[in-house]
Design a protein around this motif. Structure first.
Motif, PDB file in Angstrom:
ATOM      1  N   UNK A 108       0.823  -1.205   0.000  1.00  0.00           N
ATOM      2  CA  UNK A 108       0.000   0.000   0.000  1.00  0.00           C
ATOM      3  C   UNK A 108       0.865   1.266   0.000  1.00  0.00           C
ATOM      4  N   UNK A 109       1.857   1.278   0.857  1.00  0.00           N
ATOM      5  CA  UNK A 109       2.698   2.466   1.037  1.00  0.00           C
ATOM      6  C   UNK A 109       3.320   2.931  -0.283  1.00  0.00           C
ATOM      7  N   UNK A 110       3.838   1.986  -1.085  1.00  0.00           N
ATOM      8  CA  UNK A 110       4.473   2.391  -2.347  1.00  0.00           C
ATOM      9  C   UNK A 110       3.479   3.123  -3.238  1.00  0.00           C
ATOM     10  N   UNK A 111       2.225   2.677  -3.216  1.00  0.00           N
ATOM     11  CA  UNK A 111       1.244   3.290  -4.120  1.00  0.00           C
ATOM     12  C   UNK A 111       0.823   4.682  -3.658  1.00  0.00           C
ATOM     13  N   UNK A 112       1.082   4.989  -2.406  1.00  0.00           N
ATOM     14  CA  UNK A 112       0.612   6.257  -1.843  1.00  0.00           C
ATOM     15  C   UNK A 112       1.622   7.382  -2.014  1.00  0.00           C
ATOM     16  N   UNK A 113       2.659   7.097  -2.815  1.00  0.00           N
ATOM     17  CA  UNK A 113       3.660   8.126  -3.074  1.00  0.00           C
ATOM     18  C   UNK A 113       3.854   8.288  -4.579  1.00  0.00           C
ATOM     19  N   UNK A 114       4.309   9.483  -4.960  1.00  0.00           N
ATOM     20  CA  UNK A 114       4.567   9.797  -6.359  1.00  0.00           C
ATOM     21  C   UNK A 114       5.651  10.860  -6.396  1.00  0.00           C
ATOM     22  N   UNK A 115       6.367  10.946  -7.523  1.00  0.00           N
ATOM     23  CA  UNK A 115       7.392  11.990  -7.620  1.00  0.00           C
ATOM     24  C   UNK A 115       6.805  13.375  -7.348  1.00  0.00           C
ATOM     25  N   UNK A 116       7.646  14.259  -6.860  1.00  0.00           N
ATOM     26  CA  UNK A 116       7.219  15.619  -6.539  1.00  0.00           C
ATOM     27  C   UNK A 116       6.505  16.231  -7.744  1.00  0.00           C
ATOM     28  N   UNK A 117       5.348  16.796  -7.516  1.00  0.00           N
ATOM     29  CA  UNK A 117       4.588  17.437  -8.582  1.00  0.00           C
ATOM     30  C   UNK A 117       3.620  16.518  -9.294  1.00  0.00           C
ATOM     31  N   UNK A 118       3.682  15.198  -8.996  1.00  0.00           N
ATOM     32  CA  UNK A 118       2.822  14.235  -9.697  1.00  0.00           C
ATOM     33  C   UNK A 118       1.699  13.687  -8.819  1.00  0.00           C
ATOM     34  N   UNK A 119       1.700  14.057  -7.554  1.00  0.00           N
ATOM     35  CA  UNK A 119       0.764  13.425  -6.620  1.00  0.00           C
ATOM     36  C   UNK A 119      -0.598  14.093  -6.537  1.00  0.00           C
ATOM     37  N   UNK A 120      -0.742  15.248  -7.177  1.00  0.00           N
ATOM     38  CA  UNK A 120      -2.023  15.938  -7.120  1.00  0.00           C
ATOM     39  C   UNK A 120      -2.281  16.549  -5.759  1.00  0.00           C
TER      40      UNK A 120
END
Ligand code: MN3
Length: 235
Positions: A108-120
């Motif tokens: 779950x944790x991996x899916x809850x992160x995104x590169x800076x500026x991509x996470x909305x």
């Protein structure tokens, strides 16, 4: 190209977190390590590439292997979804609690992160709920960070949707999570933060609060929104 393909796969399939990584693999090793939805260095500077590699390829892989090793003792594990294992974890021994928890939490944790500026950012409906519950998004983040900082030893901080429809910030020790039938405050995880030392010690040493502060820019609010919508039946 590989990252683009993975990202788009991630976007379409990760809404269906119901069977998160549990349906893969063989009968004797039904659990498998999911690929990261980004490169090891994609979350820098919040999370450095070496920490990500050790965390995913080392720690998470060990939970998967240890969980697979328990299938011979508990054959039902092979035909039970990872979520359902959490919800019935009291039926199993400590090794299943620790390793099924570890596998679920990290998947779950991996899916809850995104590169800076991509996470909305929080959707209007989630934003309104955060404001209603905590006063503001900033107040929520402050309270969540305080809870995460206060976890004694190894554990996790969570934003959950409770069965009564309210939001709550909770923490769990070790690899426990809010889906488990052994924790006091249960609910659907919307956001999760790993505060084990292995998650940050290489880069931040003992400064857990610095890790937490640096983490916010890589939160994937898009995924939190999707989980909130799914959990509230608005998807
Ligand atoms: Mn971890």
């Amino acid at each position: 190209m590989r990252r683009i393909a993975l990202t788009s796969l991630f976007a379409t399939t990760l809404l269906l977190t119901a069977n998160l990584a549990s349906a893969n693999g063989s009968k004797n090793a039904p659990f498998s390590l999911p690929e990261l939805p980004y490169a090891n260095n994609a979350l820098e500077p919040a999370i450095d590439a070496r920490t990500m590699d050790i965390h995913h390829n080392g720690h998470h892989r060990a939970y998967v292997n240890n969980l697979n090793a328990k299938v011979k003792d508990y054959p039902a594990l092979a035909t039970t979804s990872l979520e359902d294992i959490q919800a019935s974890v009291s039926r199993y021994g400590a090794a299943v609690r620790n390793n099924a928890g570890g596998h679920y939490n990290h998947s779950l944790f991996w899916t809850l992160m995104a590169p800076v500026g991509r996470g909305g950012s929080p959707s209007p409906v989630l934003q309104a709920k955060l404001v209603q519950t905590f006063g503001s998004q900033e107040a929520f983040q402050t309270k969540f960070a305080e809870a995460a900082t206060r976890v004694f030893g190894s554990g996790w901080a969570w934003l959950i949707l409770k069965p009564d429809g309210s939001l709550a910030i909770t923490t769990t020790p070790n690899q426990d999570n809010p889906l488990m039938d052994v924790v006091t405050e249960r609910g659907t995880p919307l956001l999760a933060l790993d505060v084990w030392e292995h998650a940050y010690y290489l880069h931040y040493q003992n400064k857990r609060a610095d890790y937490i502060e640096a983490w916010w820019p890589v939160v994937s609010w898009n995924q939190v929104n999707a989980r909130y919508d799914a959990a509230t039946g608005k998807r």
